[in-house]
Design an enzyme around this catalytic site. Structure first.
Site, short mmCIF file in Angstrom:
data_model
loop_
_atom_site.label_atom_id
_atom_site.label_comp_id
_atom_site.label_asym_id
_atom_site.label_seq_id
_atom_site.Cartn_x
_atom_site.Cartn_y
_atom_site.Cartn_z
N ASN A 265 -4.99 -15.21 -28.67
CA ASN A 265 -5.75 -14.55 -27.59
C ASN A 265 -4.96 -14.63 -26.29
O ASN A 265 -4.14 -15.54 -26.11
CB ASN A 265 -7.11 -15.24 -27.42
CG ASN A 265 -7.98 -14.56 -26.38
OD1 ASN A 265 -8.03 -13.32 -26.30
ND2 ASN A 265 -8.66 -15.33 -25.56
N SER B 170 -2.42 -16.95 -19.84
CA SER B 170 -2.09 -17.85 -20.95
C SER B 170 -2.32 -17.14 -22.28
O SER B 170 -3.31 -16.43 -22.44
CB SER B 170 -3.00 -19.09 -20.94
OG SER B 170 -3.00 -19.73 -19.68
C1 GRF Z 1 -7.21 -9.00 -19.86
O1 GRF Z 1 -7.17 -9.51 -18.55
C2 GRF Z 1 -7.27 -10.12 -20.85
O2 GRF Z 1 -6.54 -11.24 -20.49
C3 GRF Z 1 -8.73 -10.45 -20.88
O3 GRF Z 1 -9.38 -9.21 -20.77
C4 GRF Z 1 -8.53 -8.27 -20.13
C5 GRF Z 1 -8.35 -7.13 -21.07
O4 GRF Z 1 -7.59 -6.09 -20.51
N1 GRF Z 1 -9.07 -11.22 -22.05
P1 GRF Z 1 -6.98 -4.98 -21.47
O5 GRF Z 1 -8.14 -4.41 -22.29
O6 GRF Z 1 -5.94 -5.62 -22.32
O7 GRF Z 1 -6.43 -3.94 -20.55
#
Ligand code: GRF
Length: 193
Positions: free
Chosen positions: A105, A134
């Site tokens: 993730n 991260s």
């Molecule tokens: C990102 O900031 C990710 O880290 C978080 O949700 C956001 C998703 O953005 N878990 P995307 O859909 O990848 O543009």
């Protein structure tokens, strides 16, 4: 290089991290072949982006965790690595246990700081001078698994949640493909040097 690992990406929305992973995987030297994008929301913009990139994309509408996971498990059969990329649901411990070391993730904070929702806003409100992103292994606890890549960005005096999030997102798009590359090579048993 050994055969590429078949992989899938789970999203809920925009899918910009997914797009970064798909772009990296266009290089035949990248150790993962992403074959499927799954969303829990049929309206997720990332589904269209994935299809435009030539990758099969499916929605399994969230009607509850057990139903979603049962259907996802079937769809994900044969996948050796899963990447959550803005997937906004908490998976069950049973589902997570099916992918030991193979479920990653990305989270927009310097874990273990600011687990959970809206980490950028909370970091800003707390007056942090540094934020970041991260990549971590997914375990049963939310945003709790071992961190495998991390990069900091400064919090600037005039930052809004939007400006800080944009700065963090640029870093996310760099570290996620790199971390997946490393994790996949480790699974295949290749050296990353
Ligand atoms: C990102 O900031 C990710 O880290 C978080 O949700 C956001 C998703 O953005 N878990 P995307 O859909 O990848 O543009």
């Amino acid at each position: 290089m050994s055969a590429r690992l078949p992989g899938a990406i789970l999203i809920s929305g925009r899918g910009s991290n997914m797009a970064a992973l798909l772009a990296a995987a266009r290089d035949p030297a990248f150790p993962v072949d992403f074959r499927l994008v799954l969303s829990d929301r049929p309206e997720a913009a990332g589904l269209t982006t994935a299809r435009q990139a030539g990758v099969e994309a499916r929605a399994i509408e969230w009607t509850g965790r057990a139903a979603f996971e049962a259907e996802a498990m079937t769809a994900l059969e044969g996948m050796s690595i899963l990447c959550l990329a803005g997937f906004m649901r908490v998976l069950s411990p049973g589902f997570v246990a099916r992918w030991p070391g193979r479920l990653l993730n990305i989270h927009p904070s310097l874990l273990p700081a600011w687990r959970g929702l809206e980490p950028q806003r909370r970091a800003l409100e707390a007056g942090e001078k540094q934020a970041g992103a991260s990549v971590h292994h997914v375990t049963a606890g939310v945003d709790e698994g071992p961190v495998i890549a991390q990069q900091a960005v400064p919090v600037l005096p005039d930052d809004t949640v939007e400006s800080l999030s944009t700065r963090i997102l640029a870093v996310e798009h760099e570290i996620y493909p790199r971390a997946v590359d490393r994790a996949a090579r480790a699974l295949i048993g290749e050296s990353t040097t």
